[in-house]
Design a protein around this motif. Structure first.
Motif, PDB file in Angstrom:
ATOM      1  N   GLY A  32       1.129  -1.259   0.043  1.00 14.22           N
ATOM      2  CA  GLY A  32      -0.167  -0.050  -0.068  1.00 14.22           C
ATOM      3  C   GLY A  32       0.893   1.169  -0.087  1.00 14.22           C
ATOM      4  O   GLY A  32       1.983   1.167  -0.383  1.00 14.22           O
ATOM      5  N   GLU A  33       0.158   2.387   0.277  1.00 18.35           N
ATOM      6  CA  GLU A  33       1.059   3.549   0.371  1.00 18.35           C
ATOM      7  C   GLU A  33       0.397   4.344   1.806  1.00 18.35           C
ATOM      8  O   GLU A  33      -0.799   4.227   2.341  1.00 18.35           O
ATOM      9  N   VAL A  34       1.276   5.412   2.315  1.00 17.89           N
ATOM     10  CA  VAL A  34       0.790   6.020   3.410  1.00 17.89           C
ATOM     11  C   VAL A  34      -0.071   7.128   2.915  1.00 17.89           C
ATOM     12  O   VAL A  34       0.027   7.913   2.018  1.00 17.89           O
ATOM     13  N   GLU A  35      -1.524   7.157   3.495  1.00 17.92           N
ATOM     14  CA  GLU A  35      -2.411   7.942   3.247  1.00 17.92           C
ATOM     15  C   GLU A  35      -2.360   9.438   4.142  1.00 17.92           C
ATOM     16  O   GLU A  35      -2.576  10.432   3.560  1.00 17.92           O
ATOM     17  N   ASP A  36      -1.792   8.974   5.398  1.00 18.16           N
ATOM     18  CA  ASP A  36      -1.672  10.091   6.320  1.00 18.16           C
ATOM     19  C   ASP A  36      -0.968   9.973   7.466  1.00 18.16           C
ATOM     20  O   ASP A  36      -0.745   8.630   7.924  1.00 18.16           O
ATOM     21  N   VAL A  37      -0.610  11.015   8.237  1.00 17.45           N
ATOM     22  CA  VAL A  37       0.606  10.784   9.349  1.00 17.45           C
ATOM     23  C   VAL A  37      -0.412  11.468  10.442  1.00 17.45           C
ATOM     24  O   VAL A  37      -0.980  12.550  10.534  1.00 17.45           O
ATOM     25  N   LEU A  38      -0.397  10.582  11.377  1.00 18.98           N
ATOM     26  CA  LEU A  38      -1.450  11.205  12.648  1.00 18.98           C
ATOM     27  C   LEU A  38      -0.450  11.618  13.844  1.00 18.98           C
ATOM     28  O   LEU A  38       0.246  10.770  14.370  1.00 18.98           O
ATOM     29  N   LEU A  76       0.389   5.947  11.406  1.00 17.51           N
ATOM     30  CA  LEU A  76       0.412   6.278  10.052  1.00 17.51           C
ATOM     31  C   LEU A  76      -1.262   5.714   9.542  1.00 17.51           C
ATOM     32  O   LEU A  76      -1.631   4.698  10.335  1.00 17.51           O
ATOM     33  N   VAL A  77      -1.752   6.097   8.850  1.00 17.24           N
ATOM     34  CA  VAL A  77      -2.786   5.630   7.826  1.00 17.24           C
ATOM     35  C   VAL A  77      -2.522   5.185   6.768  1.00 17.24           C
ATOM     36  O   VAL A  77      -1.845   5.939   5.971  1.00 17.24           O
ATOM     37  N   ILE A  78      -2.705   3.813   6.369  1.00 15.91           N
ATOM     38  CA  ILE A  78      -2.279   3.513   5.115  1.00 15.91           C
ATOM     39  C   ILE A  78      -3.265   2.976   4.373  1.00 15.91           C
ATOM     40  O   ILE A  78      -4.438   2.532   4.877  1.00 15.91           O
ATOM     41  N   GLU A  79      -3.218   3.107   2.817  1.00 13.09           N
ATOM     42  CA  GLU A  79      -4.411   2.500   2.147  1.00 13.09           C
ATOM     43  C   GLU A  79      -3.563   1.381   1.654  1.00 13.09           C
ATOM     44  O   GLU A  79      -2.545   1.439   0.971  1.00 13.09           O
ATOM     45  N   PHE A 136      -5.041   1.691  10.211  1.00 10.43           N
ATOM     46  CA  PHE A 136      -4.040   2.415  11.037  1.00 10.43           C
ATOM     47  C   PHE A 136      -3.138   1.661  11.631  1.00 10.43           C
ATOM     48  O   PHE A 136      -3.197   0.402  11.798  1.00 10.43           O
ATOM     49  N   VAL A 137      -1.717   1.917  11.530  1.00 13.34           N
ATOM     50  CA  VAL A 137      -0.471   1.522  12.007  1.00 13.34           C
ATOM     51  C   VAL A 137       0.197   2.216  13.099  1.00 13.34           C
ATOM     52  O   VAL A 137       0.536   3.329  12.919  1.00 13.34           O
ATOM     53  N   GLU A 138       0.381   1.613  14.124  1.00 15.18           N
ATOM     54  CA  GLU A 138       1.069   2.105  15.163  1.00 15.18           C
ATOM     55  C   GLU A 138       2.513   2.456  14.918  1.00 15.18           C
ATOM     56  O   GLU A 138       3.017   1.693  14.339  1.00 15.18           O
ATOM     57  N   PRO A 172      -6.405  -1.989  12.689  1.00 12.29           N
ATOM     58  CA  PRO A 172      -7.842  -1.380  12.743  1.00 12.29           C
ATOM     59  C   PRO A 172      -8.092  -0.651  11.400  1.00 12.29           C
ATOM     60  O   PRO A 172      -7.327   0.114  10.742  1.00 12.29           O
ATOM     61  N   ARG A 173      -9.386  -0.712  11.047  1.00  6.98           N
ATOM     62  CA  ARG A 173      -9.969  -0.259   9.677  1.00  6.98           C
ATOM     63  C   ARG A 173      -9.976   1.305   9.910  1.00  6.98           C
ATOM     64  O   ARG A 173     -10.916   1.517  11.018  1.00  6.98           O
ATOM     65  N   VAL A 174      -9.707   2.277   9.213  1.00  6.88           N
ATOM     66  CA  VAL A 174      -9.981   3.566   9.439  1.00  6.88           C
ATOM     67  C   VAL A 174     -11.110   4.099   8.584  1.00  6.88           C
ATOM     68  O   VAL A 174     -11.143   4.090   7.453  1.00  6.88           O
ATOM     69  N   ASP A 175     -12.141   4.447   9.347  1.00  4.01           N
ATOM     70  CA  ASP A 175     -13.140   4.937   8.824  1.00  4.01           C
ATOM     71  C   ASP A 175     -13.699   5.980   9.756  1.00  4.01           C
ATOM     72  O   ASP A 175     -13.296   6.521  10.696  1.00  4.01           O
ATOM     73  N   ASN A 176     -15.180   6.689   9.360  1.00  8.23           N
ATOM     74  CA  ASN A 176     -15.607   7.753  10.391  1.00  8.23           C
ATOM     75  C   ASN A 176     -15.640   7.413  11.629  1.00  8.23           C
ATOM     76  O   ASN A 176     -15.458   8.249  12.803  1.00  8.23           O
TER      77      ASN A 176
END
Length: 180
Positions: A51-57, A67-70, A85-87, A121-125
């Motif tokens: 995948g790829e990095v979508e966001d950095v928290l 990180l949030v990865i897609e 979500f990746v710790e 963990p799946r990242v959603d709303n």
């Protein structure tokens, strides 16, 4: 050239003369802009892109929380727009190129195998709302604890100062009576 410039030039020369080390050694300073969009691989199979990095928290203390990865949709059991979500302790970052700010690129390596990655963990709303609320609760309790500790320290210090003033006053009064 002053000493700092000499040291900096030496460090850059060593880094550039050892490209294999530059890819794996921690740098200590990373560009979040370049990290977003970085390819994500399995550490156990460095050629397996997942995948790829979508966001950095970033947490309240400004440290990277994760990180949030897609995930790639070609992974069995993964659908389009599958964000996980990746710790921080579950990944490492390697610099692919970093000699110029506008050309910095990274690769992210997940410490787990593909089956474990599917369990992230799946990242959603719903995840976002729950995680934000949990982080706010932790911050609030930490802040409250810190405030309470500060008040206790203040009270103790104030008591010590008051007692010291009393003792000093008693000693001075005693000394004054003795001198009279």
């Amino acid at each position: 050239m002053n000493r700092m410039n000499t040291l900096l030039a030496g460090a850059i020369a060593v880094t550039l003369s050892q490209p294999a080390l530059a890819e794996t050694a921690p740098e200590g300073l990373y560009s979040m802009d370049a990290l977003i969009g970085a390819d994500v691989f399995l550490a156990t199979d460095r050629n397996r892109e997942v995948g790829e990095v979508e966001d950095v928290l970033v947490a309240e203390n400004m440290k990277v929380h994760g990180l949030v990865i897609e995930l790639d949709d070609d992974i069995n059991g993964v659908s389009d727009d599958d964000y996980r979500f990746v710790e921080v302790q579950q990944f490492s970052v390697a610099t692919r190129s970093g000699d110029q700010l506008d050309r910095v690129s990274y690769a992210v390596f997940l410490n787990d195998d593909l089956d474990q990655v599917r369990e992230y963990p799946r990242v959603d709303n719903d995840w976002w709302a729950q995680t934000k609320e949990a982080a706010a609760d932790i911050w609030s309790s930490t802040k409250s604890g810190a405030s309470s500790a500060w008040q206790a320290t203040k009270d103790t210090t104030s008591n010590v100062i008051d007692k010291t003033k009393e003792k000093t006053r008693d000693v001075l009064e005693s000394l004054q009576r003795t001198l009279e």
